[in-house]
Design an enzyme around this catalytic site. Structure first.
Site, PDB file in Angstrom:
ATOM      1  N   LYS A  11      -1.931   8.833   1.889  1.00 51.91           N
ATOM      2  CA  LYS A  11      -1.976   7.368   1.608  1.00 51.91           C
ATOM      3  C   LYS A  11      -1.175   6.732   2.766  1.00 51.91           C
ATOM      4  O   LYS A  11      -0.436   7.183   3.415  1.00 51.91           O
ATOM      5  CB  LYS A  11      -1.397   7.003   0.403  1.00 51.91           C
ATOM      6  N   TYR A  51     -11.062   3.474  -6.638  1.00 50.80           N
ATOM      7  CA  TYR A  51     -10.139   3.272  -7.724  1.00 50.80           C
ATOM      8  C   TYR A  51     -10.789   2.556  -9.063  1.00 50.80           C
ATOM      9  O   TYR A  51     -10.173   1.945  -9.839  1.00 50.80           O
ATOM     10  CB  TYR A  51      -9.172   2.540  -7.402  1.00 50.80           C
ATOM     11  N   ASN A 114       3.492   6.656  -3.580  1.00 49.61           N
ATOM     12  CA  ASN A 114       3.433   8.353  -3.818  1.00 49.61           C
ATOM     13  C   ASN A 114       2.632   9.341  -3.202  1.00 49.61           C
ATOM     14  O   ASN A 114       2.365  10.514  -3.512  1.00 49.61           O
ATOM     15  CB  ASN A 114       3.199   8.587  -5.358  1.00 49.61           C
ATOM     16  N   HIS A 117      -3.374  11.144  -2.752  1.00 52.70           N
ATOM     17  CA  HIS A 117      -4.265  11.209  -3.605  1.00 52.70           C
ATOM     18  C   HIS A 117      -4.665  12.444  -3.817  1.00 52.70           C
ATOM     19  O   HIS A 117      -5.171  12.982  -2.617  1.00 52.70           O
ATOM     20  CB  HIS A 117      -5.195   9.840  -3.385  1.00 52.70           C
ATOM     21  N   GLU A 128     -15.582  11.251  -5.219  1.00 54.21           N
ATOM     22  CA  GLU A 128     -14.639  10.672  -4.138  1.00 54.21           C
ATOM     23  C   GLU A 128     -15.195  11.331  -2.693  1.00 54.21           C
ATOM     24  O   GLU A 128     -15.016  10.575  -1.825  1.00 54.21           O
ATOM     25  CB  GLU A 128     -13.249  11.035  -4.422  1.00 54.21           C
TER      26      GLU A 128
HETATM   27  P1  IDP Z   1      -2.978   9.830  -9.637  1.00 53.78           P
HETATM   28  O1  IDP Z   1      -2.851   9.181  -8.442  1.00 53.78           O
HETATM   29  O2  IDP Z   1      -1.678  10.562  -9.966  1.00 53.78           O
HETATM   30  O3  IDP Z   1      -4.190  10.312 -10.105  1.00 53.78           O
HETATM   31  P2  IDP Z   1      -3.903   7.417 -11.429  1.00 53.78           P
HETATM   32  O4  IDP Z   1      -3.187   7.174 -12.767  1.00 53.78           O
HETATM   33  O5  IDP Z   1      -5.124   7.956 -11.059  1.00 53.78           O
HETATM   34  O6  IDP Z   1      -2.693   8.385 -10.660  1.00 53.78           O
HETATM   35  O7  IDP Z   1      -3.442   5.962 -10.637  1.00 53.78           O
HETATM   36  C1  IDP Z   1      -3.785   5.854  -9.298  1.00 53.78           C
HETATM   37  C2  IDP Z   1      -2.643   5.443  -8.513  1.00 53.78           C
HETATM   38  O8  IDP Z   1      -2.265   4.213  -8.970  1.00 53.78           O
HETATM   39  C3  IDP Z   1      -1.265   6.163  -8.745  1.00 53.78           C
HETATM   40  O9  IDP Z   1      -1.367   7.382  -7.577  1.00 53.78           O
HETATM   41  C4  IDP Z   1      -0.249   5.237  -8.136  1.00 53.78           C
HETATM   42  O10 IDP Z   1       0.088   4.853  -7.038  1.00 53.78           O
HETATM   43  C5  IDP Z   1      -1.000   3.821  -8.904  1.00 53.78           C
HETATM   44  N1  IDP Z   1      -0.361   3.537 -10.384  1.00 53.78           N
HETATM   45  C6  IDP Z   1      -0.647   4.410 -11.591  1.00 53.78           C
HETATM   46  N2  IDP Z   1      -0.052   3.772 -12.426  1.00 53.78           N
HETATM   47  C7  IDP Z   1       0.689   2.701 -12.092  1.00 53.78           C
HETATM   48  C8  IDP Z   1       1.398   1.719 -12.568  1.00 53.78           C
HETATM   49  O11 IDP Z   1       1.649   1.599 -13.898  1.00 53.78           O
HETATM   50  N3  IDP Z   1       1.957   0.671 -12.007  1.00 53.78           N
HETATM   51  C9  IDP Z   1       1.696   0.543 -10.488  1.00 53.78           C
HETATM   52  N4  IDP Z   1       1.002   1.696  -9.874  1.00 53.78           N
HETATM   53  C10 IDP Z   1       0.395   2.521 -10.761  1.00 53.78           C
HETATM   54 MG    MG Z   2      -6.005   9.430 -10.254  1.00 55.51          MG
END
Ligand code: IDP
Ligand code: MG
Length: 151
Positions: A11, A51, A114, A117, A128
């Site tokens: 990312k 997303y 984080n 992805h 994707e």
């Molecule tokens: P993942 O990346 O581990 O698959 P997902 O639940 O698909 O996680 O969420 C996509 C991205 O959205 C996450 O990597 C994170 O950066 C962001 N995200 C997820 N939940 C939250 C939240 O509650 N607040 C802010 N950002 C979030």
């Molecule tokens: Mg995800």
């Protein structure tokens, strides 16, 4: 276990923090095969499609604006059980819950920053990959380590 492909991405925070090499190195060291790799800017449209599952979440707008805020490095990675394997290497969504040794556990602190992805299922991997790569950009080749990675 069948050979699979997954979509994996460094990312914008990972690119800006110079973690491209670290992330790619982990994929290679594990024994997975990179079959496509490209740096790119993600358009708002592609970000919203990618997303889409989160479109009703309160963080959706920030998520799209973050993922389009700078270049990413997108990959297609191939290997046995690679979808699950890459998710395991990534750690949990929240870096605070991610074990040391995982990418997010080692390199990140904040839920919204984080670093990586990775697709979470065969269906999302297929979807994707097709958002970010044309079929002709995915390279088929035999890697010389394969008979040593697999029994
Ligand atoms: P993942 O990346 O581990 O698959 P997902 O639940 O698909 O996680 O969420 C996509 C991205 O959205 C996450 O990597 C994170 O950066 C962001 N995200 C997820 N939940 C939250 C939240 O509650 N607040 C802010 N950002 C979030
Ligand atoms: Mg995800």
């Amino acid at each position: 276990m069948a050979r699979e492909r997954t979509f994996f991405m460094v990312k914008p925070d990972g690119v800006q923090r110079s973690h491209i090499g670290n992330v790619v190195r982990r994929v290679e060291e594990k024994g997975y095969k990179i079959v496509a790799l490209r740096m790119m800017d993600i358009t708002n449209e592609k970000a919203s499609i990618h997303y889409g599952e989160h479109k009703d979440k309160p963080f959706f707008k920030d998520l799209v604006s973050f993922i389009t805020s700078g270049p990413v490095v997108a990959m297609v990675v191939e290997g046995d059980n690679v979808i699950h394997g890459i998710r395991a290497m990534m750690g949990k969504t929240n870096p605070g819950d991610s074990a040391p040794g995982t990418i997010r556990g080692d390199l990140a602190v904040d839920l919204s920053r984080n670093v990586v992805h990775g697709s979470d299922s065969p269906e999302s991997a297929k979807r994707e990959i097709s958002i970010f790569f044309d079929e002709h950009e995915i390279v088929e080749y035999i890697k010389i380590n394969e008979s040593w990675v697999y029994g």
